[in-house]
Design an enzyme around this catalytic site. Structure first.
Site, PDB file in Angstrom:
ATOM      1  N   ASP A 183       1.764 -26.035 -18.254  1.00 51.04           N
ATOM      2  CA  ASP A 183       2.050 -25.552 -17.102  1.00 51.04           C
ATOM      3  C   ASP A 183       0.830 -25.533 -16.087  1.00 51.04           C
ATOM      4  O   ASP A 183      -0.187 -25.649 -16.438  1.00 51.04           O
ATOM      5  CB  ASP A 183       2.291 -23.801 -17.477  1.00 51.04           C
ATOM      6  CG  ASP A 183       3.100 -23.718 -18.299  1.00 51.04           C
ATOM      7  OD1 ASP A 183       4.451 -23.964 -18.137  1.00 51.04           O
ATOM      8  OD2 ASP A 183       2.784 -23.199 -19.488  1.00 51.04           O
ATOM      9  N   HIS A 199      -0.563 -20.712 -17.548  1.00 42.80           N
ATOM     10  CA  HIS A 199       0.994 -20.316 -17.422  1.00 42.80           C
ATOM     11  C   HIS A 199       0.896 -19.093 -16.456  1.00 42.80           C
ATOM     12  O   HIS A 199       1.886 -19.003 -15.523  1.00 42.80           O
ATOM     13  CB  HIS A 199       1.543 -19.689 -18.940  1.00 42.80           C
ATOM     14  CG  HIS A 199       2.788 -19.413 -18.999  1.00 42.80           C
ATOM     15  ND1 HIS A 199       3.099 -17.869 -18.488  1.00 42.80           N
ATOM     16  CD2 HIS A 199       4.009 -19.932 -19.212  1.00 42.80           C
ATOM     17  CE1 HIS A 199       4.480 -17.829 -18.909  1.00 42.80           C
ATOM     18  NE2 HIS A 199       5.028 -18.957 -19.065  1.00 42.80           N
ATOM     19  N   HIS A 250       5.293 -27.161 -26.937  1.00 43.06           N
ATOM     20  CA  HIS A 250       5.126 -26.371 -25.770  1.00 43.06           C
ATOM     21  C   HIS A 250       3.845 -25.681 -25.328  1.00 43.06           C
ATOM     22  O   HIS A 250       3.083 -25.527 -26.182  1.00 43.06           O
ATOM     23  CB  HIS A 250       6.095 -25.191 -26.127  1.00 43.06           C
ATOM     24  CG  HIS A 250       6.145 -24.006 -25.175  1.00 43.06           C
ATOM     25  ND1 HIS A 250       6.410 -22.790 -25.486  1.00 43.06           N
ATOM     26  CD2 HIS A 250       6.777 -24.368 -23.956  1.00 43.06           C
ATOM     27  CE1 HIS A 250       6.746 -22.187 -24.428  1.00 43.06           C
ATOM     28  NE2 HIS A 250       6.799 -23.242 -23.466  1.00 43.06           N
TER      29      HIS A 250
END
Ligand code: G3P
Ligand code: MG
Length: 248
Positions: A45, A58, A16
């Site tokens: 992201d 992000h 992640h």
């Protein structure tokens, strides 16, 4: 319904935000650490700068993860290129650059990492972000297996689909709405991505019946992940990639 699939099989675990909790989020160091820990896939992201260039970050603002201030979408590429994206995490990462999508793509290709690009538009920039990020993905990964692009924004996903008809898409929703399958199909999305706490068996049953892989975030406990796989979850996004070093 045309639902372009990735040209690669989802591994059980996606690191992640590049390297999970082992590195500053959305950085090249995170990618290197994920690869070194044996991960075969990462999620990160992507947002547009004030010059409409895709960068890995992000938040809509710079303060939490870098030494910059202000909105990403109002900051030039030159200014973003001077930021430190490592020192907020730990001084050992001082000097870590904020990466562009181009830099991240080059490193993922070098390391053999498969990718889920999460399109993260600033508010009001949904369509342009989807269009530009999808277009850049197809350019940067030309001749290689394409990433899967996901977004909480259906406007961004629709723009991505218009810009790149063969790009695999992930329908990303904290809690899948009752008509999630209709929405996913309308976008030509391949997989469903949702928060682990919002997943129920009705969603899993419908996904299985319709051949839709389900991916959950954020799962940091190995037994919990194994229980999810038994229930039919295809893959998890994890910050604790060191717990998945064998058999995944
Ligand atoms: O794409 C899955 C996950 O990354 C979504 O949440 O806030 O970590 O981007 P967030
Ligand atoms: Mg994300």
């Amino acid at each position: 319904m045309n639902r372009p699939a990735p040209g690669w099989t989802f591994p059980r675990v996606f690191a992640h935000r590049c390297g999970g909790a082992l590195a500053p989020e959305n950085t090249l160091s995170g990618l290197r650490i994920a690869a070194a820990m044996g991960c075969r896939a990462v999620e990160f992201d992507v947002m547009l700068s004030g010059d409409n260039t895709p960068w890995l970050i992000h938040d809509e603002t710079l303060e939490r993860t870098s030494d910059g201030i202000g909105p990403v979408c109002q900051t030039s590429d030159d200014a973003l290129g001077r930021l430190d994206a490592g020192l907020r995490y730990h001084r050992a990462f001082t000097g870590e650059p904020l990466p562009t999508l181009a830099a991240a793509a080059a490193l993922c290709l070098e390391l053999g990492l498969m990718v889920n690009v999460e399109i993260k538009p600033a508010a009001g920039h949904e369509a342009v972000t989807g269009e530009i990020v999808a277009t850049r993905i197809t350019e940067l990964w030309r001749g290689a297996p394409l990433p899967i692009a996901s977004s909480f924004s259906e406007v961004a996903l629709e723009a991505a689909r218009q810009a790149a008809s063969q790009l695999p898409l992930g329908y990303l929703s904290v809690k899948p709405p009752p008509d999630w399958l209709h929405r996913l199909n309308a976008l030509g999305a391949y997989s469903l991505h949702c928060a682990v706490g919002e997943l129920d068996d009705a969603v899993l049953d419908a996904a299985k019946a319709n051949g839709v892989p389900v991916l959950c975030y954020t799962v940091n406990d190995r037994p919990a992940a194994d229980a999810l796989f038994k229930r039919g979850v295809a893959a998890v996004f994890s910050d604790r990639i060191e717990k998945f070093r064998t058999g995944t």
